[in-house]
Design a protein around this motif. Structure first.
Motif, PDB file in Angstrom:
ATOM      1  N   VAL A   1     -14.586   9.737   0.575  1.00  0.00           N
ATOM      2  CA  VAL A   1     -16.065   9.396   1.172  1.00  0.00           C
ATOM      3  C   VAL A   1     -17.511   9.991  -0.111  1.00  0.00           C
ATOM      4  N   ARG A   2     -16.973   9.706  -1.677  1.00  0.00           N
ATOM      5  CA  ARG A   2     -17.668   9.794  -2.369  1.00  0.00           C
ATOM      6  C   ARG A   2     -19.027   7.850  -2.177  1.00  0.00           C
ATOM      7  N   ASP A   3     -17.176   6.832  -2.060  1.00  0.00           N
ATOM      8  CA  ASP A   3     -18.065   5.626  -2.217  1.00  0.00           C
ATOM      9  C   ASP A   3     -18.754   5.146  -0.867  1.00  0.00           C
ATOM     10  N   GLY A   4     -18.278   5.965   0.073  1.00  0.00           N
ATOM     11  CA  GLY A   4     -18.609   5.048   1.655  1.00  0.00           C
ATOM     12  C   GLY A   4     -17.227   4.384   1.990  1.00  0.00           C
ATOM     13  N   ILE A   5     -15.961   4.331   2.022  1.00  0.00           N
ATOM     14  CA  ILE A   5     -14.428   3.570   1.930  1.00  0.00           C
ATOM     15  C   ILE A   5     -14.294   4.656   3.457  1.00  0.00           C
ATOM     16  N   THR A   6     -14.513   4.079   4.563  1.00  0.00           N
ATOM     17  CA  THR A   6     -13.056   4.277   5.388  1.00  0.00           C
ATOM     18  C   THR A   6     -11.651   3.592   5.372  1.00  0.00           C
ATOM     19  N   GLY A   7     -10.507   4.094   6.320  1.00  0.00           N
ATOM     20  CA  GLY A   7      -9.479   3.618   5.781  1.00  0.00           C
ATOM     21  C   GLY A   7      -8.119   4.421   6.565  1.00  0.00           C
ATOM     22  N   ALA A   8      -7.119   3.776   6.845  1.00  0.00           N
ATOM     23  CA  ALA A   8      -5.670   3.966   7.423  1.00  0.00           C
ATOM     24  C   ALA A   8      -4.866   3.635   6.338  1.00  0.00           C
ATOM     25  N   LEU A   9      -4.460   5.193   6.210  1.00  0.00           N
ATOM     26  CA  LEU A   9      -2.688   4.635   5.633  1.00  0.00           C
ATOM     27  C   LEU A   9      -0.999   4.646   6.553  1.00  0.00           C
ATOM     28  N   ILE A  10      -0.548   3.897   6.278  1.00  0.00           N
ATOM     29  CA  ILE A  10       1.135   3.939   6.544  1.00  0.00           C
ATOM     30  C   ILE A  10       2.078   3.908   6.068  1.00  0.00           C
ATOM     31  N   CYS A  11       2.673   4.946   5.921  1.00  0.00           N
ATOM     32  CA  CYS A  11       3.752   4.875   4.620  1.00  0.00           C
ATOM     33  C   CYS A  11       4.905   5.966   5.111  1.00  0.00           C
TER      34      CYS A  11
ATOM     35  N   THR B   1       7.032   4.405  13.079  1.00  0.00           N
ATOM     36  CA  THR B   1       8.520   3.437  12.211  1.00  0.00           C
ATOM     37  C   THR B   1       8.352   2.518  13.431  1.00  0.00           C
ATOM     38  N   TRP B   2       7.337   1.438  13.971  1.00  0.00           N
ATOM     39  CA  TRP B   2       7.108   0.118  14.851  1.00  0.00           C
ATOM     40  C   TRP B   2       7.158  -0.999  13.952  1.00  0.00           C
ATOM     41  N   ILE B   3       7.087   0.067  11.905  1.00  0.00           N
ATOM     42  CA  ILE B   3       6.642  -1.570  11.314  1.00  0.00           C
ATOM     43  C   ILE B   3       8.100  -1.785  10.436  1.00  0.00           C
ATOM     44  N   TRP B   4       8.272  -2.628  10.216  1.00  0.00           N
ATOM     45  CA  TRP B   4       9.450  -3.359   9.425  1.00  0.00           C
ATOM     46  C   TRP B   4      10.237  -2.343   9.926  1.00  0.00           C
ATOM     47  N   SER B   5      11.581  -2.274   9.238  1.00  0.00           N
ATOM     48  CA  SER B   5      12.784  -1.404   8.920  1.00  0.00           C
ATOM     49  C   SER B   5      12.607  -1.310   7.377  1.00  0.00           C
ATOM     50  N   GLN B   6      13.666  -0.577   6.644  1.00  0.00           N
ATOM     51  CA  GLN B   6      14.089  -0.228   6.053  1.00  0.00           C
ATOM     52  C   GLN B   6      14.795  -1.692   5.389  1.00  0.00           C
ATOM     53  N   SER B   7      15.464  -1.866   6.108  1.00  0.00           N
ATOM     54  CA  SER B   7      16.813  -3.774   5.905  1.00  0.00           C
ATOM     55  C   SER B   7      15.373  -4.964   5.909  1.00  0.00           C
ATOM     56  N   GLU B   8      14.475  -4.742   6.768  1.00  0.00           N
ATOM     57  CA  GLU B   8      13.546  -5.688   6.664  1.00  0.00           C
ATOM     58  C   GLU B   8      12.739  -6.106   5.510  1.00  0.00           C
TER      59      GLU B   8
ATOM     60  N   ASP C   1      14.903  -6.418   2.585  1.00  0.00           N
ATOM     61  CA  ASP C   1      15.271  -8.508   2.795  1.00  0.00           C
ATOM     62  C   ASP C   1      13.763  -9.476   2.149  1.00  0.00           C
ATOM     63  N   GLY C   2      12.176  -8.896   2.275  1.00  0.00           N
ATOM     64  CA  GLY C   2      11.064  -9.312   1.775  1.00  0.00           C
ATOM     65  C   GLY C   2       9.977  -9.935   2.733  1.00  0.00           C
ATOM     66  N   ALA C   3      10.658  -9.263   3.513  1.00  0.00           N
ATOM     67  CA  ALA C   3       9.559  -8.822   5.096  1.00  0.00           C
ATOM     68  C   ALA C   3       7.677  -9.051   4.798  1.00  0.00           C
ATOM     69  N   VAL C   4       7.572  -7.999   3.937  1.00  0.00           N
ATOM     70  CA  VAL C   4       6.527  -7.663   3.279  1.00  0.00           C
ATOM     71  C   VAL C   4       5.784  -8.956   2.402  1.00  0.00           C
ATOM     72  N   ASP C   5       6.903  -9.511   1.655  1.00  0.00           N
ATOM     73  CA  ASP C   5       6.372 -11.290   1.147  1.00  0.00           C
ATOM     74  C   ASP C   5       5.709 -11.997   2.492  1.00  0.00           C
ATOM     75  N   ARG C   6       6.112 -12.087   3.055  1.00  0.00           N
ATOM     76  CA  ARG C   6       6.751 -13.164   4.229  1.00  0.00           C
ATOM     77  C   ARG C   6       5.235 -13.205   5.112  1.00  0.00           C
ATOM     78  N   ALA C   7       5.131 -11.619   5.334  1.00  0.00           N
ATOM     79  CA  ALA C   7       4.176 -11.902   6.148  1.00  0.00           C
ATOM     80  C   ALA C   7       2.642 -11.888   5.761  1.00  0.00           C
ATOM     81  N   THR C   8       1.964 -12.196   7.560  1.00  0.00           N
ATOM     82  CA  THR C   8       1.074 -12.860   7.087  1.00  0.00           C
ATOM     83  C   THR C   8      -0.344 -11.740   7.305  1.00  0.00           C
ATOM     84  N   PRO C   9      -1.369 -12.124   7.283  1.00  0.00           N
ATOM     85  CA  PRO C   9      -2.783 -11.318   7.419  1.00  0.00           C
ATOM     86  C   PRO C   9      -2.735 -10.927   8.568  1.00  0.00           C
ATOM     87  N   GLU C  10      -2.477 -11.530   9.710  1.00  0.00           N
ATOM     88  CA  GLU C  10      -2.368 -11.143  10.662  1.00  0.00           C
ATOM     89  C   GLU C  10      -1.015  -9.839  11.437  1.00  0.00           C
ATOM     90  N   GLU C  11      -0.666 -10.399  10.840  1.00  0.00           N
ATOM     91  CA  GLU C  11       0.708  -9.035  10.949  1.00  0.00           C
ATOM     92  C   GLU C  11       0.288  -7.997  10.734  1.00  0.00           C
TER      93      GLU C  11
END
Length: 137
Positions: A32-42, A99-106, A109-119
């Motif tokens: 709010v202070r910095d004029g930033i908006t966004g979303a957090l998936i966790c 629940t619709w992002i990668w599974s814990q096993s994915e 197994d490095g899914a985050v490192d292989r992800a494209t910006p589009e994904e």
């Protein structure tokens, strides 16, 4: 004003409801202070966060998060100028389902490192995200 978007992933350190609430409170106050908006998936094994706003403020927020010991293995997947905000109504939207992002096993197994910006971007632009009550802003 030039708008900028950054999307990063990190691994939570000591994930529990108290830590998550602390992160959300800190993010909403600073955003709010910095004029930033966004979303957090966790989830207990991953944070994905979308930040958008003035370029300098977004880059400063990313640097602050890099230094936050509640985040490990931070990786910026997207950093680019944009023409409009996707989450303009939200100081920080929180989507706890994820629940619709990668599974814990994915993830293990490095899914985050292989992800494209589009994904990565696509996770946030799915129908239904952003549907929380205004009181969640």
């Amino acid at each position: 004003m030039d708008l900028f978007r950054a999307i990063y992933s990190s691994r939570p350190f000591g994930y529990d409801e108290g830590i998550l609430n602390s992160i959300l409170m800190d993010a909403r106050r600073a955003n709010v202070r910095d004029g930033i908006t966004g979303a957090l998936i966790c989830r207990a094994d991953i944070y994905l966060q979308w930040l958008e706003g003035p370029e300098e403020q977004v880059r400063n927020a990313v640097e602050r998060i890099k230094g936050d010991d509640r985040h490990l293995e931070m990786k910026v997947h997207v950093a680019e100028a944009v023409s409009e905000r996707a989450f303009g109504e939200w100081a920080m939207l929180h989507d706890p389902a994820a629940t619709w992002i990668w599974s814990q096993s994915e993830i293990a197994d490095g899914a985050v490192d292989r992800a494209t910006p589009e994904e990565i971007t696509g996770f946030f632009l799915r129908p239904g995200i952003g549907g929380g009550a205004p009181d969640d802003r």
